[in-house]
Design an enzyme around this catalytic site. Structure first.
Site, PDB file in Angstrom:
ATOM      1  N   GLU A  98       0.854  -1.145  -0.049  1.00 52.77           N
ATOM      2  CA  GLU A  98       0.141   0.078   0.023  1.00 52.77           C
ATOM      3  C   GLU A  98       0.821   1.293   0.065  1.00 52.77           C
ATOM      4  O   GLU A  98       0.557   2.441  -0.576  1.00 52.77           O
ATOM      5  CB  GLU A  98      -0.915  -0.001   1.065  1.00 52.77           C
ATOM      6  CG  GLU A  98      -2.085  -1.013   1.081  1.00 52.77           C
ATOM      7  CD  GLU A  98      -2.616  -1.656   2.209  1.00 52.77           C
ATOM      8  OE1 GLU A  98      -2.608  -1.274   3.372  1.00 52.77           O
ATOM      9  OE2 GLU A  98      -3.201  -2.820   2.243  1.00 52.77           O
ATOM     10  N   GLU A 168       3.987 -10.929   0.108  1.00 54.25           N
ATOM     11  CA  GLU A 168       2.588 -10.510   0.149  1.00 54.25           C
ATOM     12  C   GLU A 168       2.172 -10.154  -1.308  1.00 54.25           C
ATOM     13  O   GLU A 168       2.272  -9.277  -1.838  1.00 54.25           O
ATOM     14  CB  GLU A 168       2.234  -9.228   0.994  1.00 54.25           C
ATOM     15  CG  GLU A 168       2.655  -9.422   2.418  1.00 54.25           C
ATOM     16  CD  GLU A 168       1.828  -8.328   3.309  1.00 54.25           C
ATOM     17  OE1 GLU A 168       1.013  -8.638   4.100  1.00 54.25           O
ATOM     18  OE2 GLU A 168       2.055  -7.225   3.124  1.00 54.25           O
ATOM     19  N   SER A 214      -4.554 -12.010   2.855  1.00 52.68           N
ATOM     20  CA  SER A 214      -5.809 -12.669   3.200  1.00 52.68           C
ATOM     21  C   SER A 214      -5.742 -14.020   4.177  1.00 52.68           C
ATOM     22  O   SER A 214      -6.250 -14.940   3.875  1.00 52.68           O
ATOM     23  CB  SER A 214      -6.672 -13.244   1.917  1.00 52.68           C
ATOM     24  OG  SER A 214      -7.146 -12.015   1.397  1.00 52.68           O
TER      25      SER A 214
HETATM   26  P1  PGA Z   1      -4.982  -8.756   4.691  1.00 56.01           P
HETATM   27  O1  PGA Z   1      -3.773  -7.927   4.619  1.00 56.01           O
HETATM   28  O2  PGA Z   1      -4.673  -9.844   5.520  1.00 56.01           O
HETATM   29  O3  PGA Z   1      -6.240  -8.087   4.913  1.00 56.01           O
HETATM   30  O4  PGA Z   1      -4.990  -9.231   3.259  1.00 56.01           O
HETATM   31  C1  PGA Z   1      -2.444  -8.057   4.658  1.00 56.01           C
HETATM   32  C2  PGA Z   1      -1.484  -7.024   4.504  1.00 56.01           C
HETATM   33  O5  PGA Z   1      -1.801  -6.175   3.871  1.00 56.01           O
HETATM   34  O6  PGA Z   1      -0.631  -6.950   5.282  1.00 56.01           O
END
Ligand code: PGA
Length: 254
Positions: A98, A168, A214
């Site tokens: 992000e 990720e 997730s």
């Molecule tokens: P999520 O996020 O478990 O909601 O997919 C993981 C993260 O962004 O670290």
């Protein structure tokens, strides 16, 4: 070598100080029987000291979600590694997708943040991962390789002891679309192989690589039992003790 599993909760931009205090307290109460697994809570900056107060006499660790690389100065809105450390945090997440996607983070700035954090004595959770387009074009390995190499650039073998890598896949974050254990394991093994090439087999064998994207109580067992998956970086499911603690318990019983 048996690596200690590490489960981190990335709270992202959730929880004001009162909600943070409550969530940390619930996690604390429900994890008193966790003896092996490392647990890290990463609340927003504003709640670091509040959460620190709740967990200070436990084995739960505290992490921030970002850090700036300068020590001090005219950088409105930024926080230095020493400031984060003084809030009681021992860890910091760097290079989350992000941050890369919405805030222009590059491998170069990720590397600067990583170095500044390590120099201040913080441990770093360095995030890497490919987008859906990249996976579909078959370039996952190259993308992850460039992110790992760029993020770790210039770090010594000793500094690698304070690094956790979080793999990720961007397409699995917050989407409910989890990578299969086999897909995740393949990338984790690739990252470990790359770190062996960049450093040596001891550094690679000691490195903890978390999966993120997730992770939920019902998929934690199958992911965490893969040989190169050493923990999880959890987003959505970490916002409630009822969904975060079972993931920690999955790790603990392995
Ligand atoms: P999520 O996020 O478990 O909601 O997919 C993981 C993260 O962004 O670290």
């Amino acid at each position: 070598m048996k690596r200690i599993k590490v489960i981190a909760g990335n709270w992202k931009m959730h929880n004001d100080n009162s909600a943070a205090q409550q969530l940390a307290s619930q996690i604390k109460i429900r994890t008193t029987d966790i003896k092996k697994t490392d647990i890290i809570l990463c609340p927003p900056f504003t709640a670091l000291t509040v959460v620190h107060d709740v967990i200070k006499d436990t084995r739960i660790g505290l992490g921030a979600q970002n850090v700036y690389w300068e020590k001090s100065g005219a950088f409105t809105g930024e926080l230095s590694a020493d400031m984060i450390k003084s809030s009681g945090a021992a860890y910091v997440i760097v290079g989350h997708s992000e941050r890369r996607q919405y805030f222009g983070e590059t491998d170069e700035t990720v590397n600067k943040r990583t170095k500044a954090a390590l120099e201040a004595g913080l441990k770093v959770i360095l995030c890497v991962g490919e987008s859906l387009d990249q996976r579909e074009s078959g370039i996952t390995a190259n993308v992850v390789e460039a992110q790992v190499t760029g993020g770790l650039s210039g770090l010594t073998s000793e500094q690698m002891e304070d690094i956790i890598i979080a793999y990720e896949p961007v397409w699995a974050i917050g989407t409910g679309k989890v990578a299969t254990p086999e897909q995740a394991q393949e990338v984790h093994a690739h990252i470990r192989g790359l770190v062996e090439k960049l450093y040596n087999s001891d550094v690679a064998a000691a490195l903890r690589i978390q999966y993120g994207g997730s992770v939920k109580p019902d998929n934690a067992d199958s992911l965490l039992s893969q040989p190169d998956i050493d923990g999880a970086l959890v987003g959505g499911a970490c916002l409630k003790a009822e969904t975060f603690v079972p993931i920690i318990q999955s790790a603990e019983k392995l």
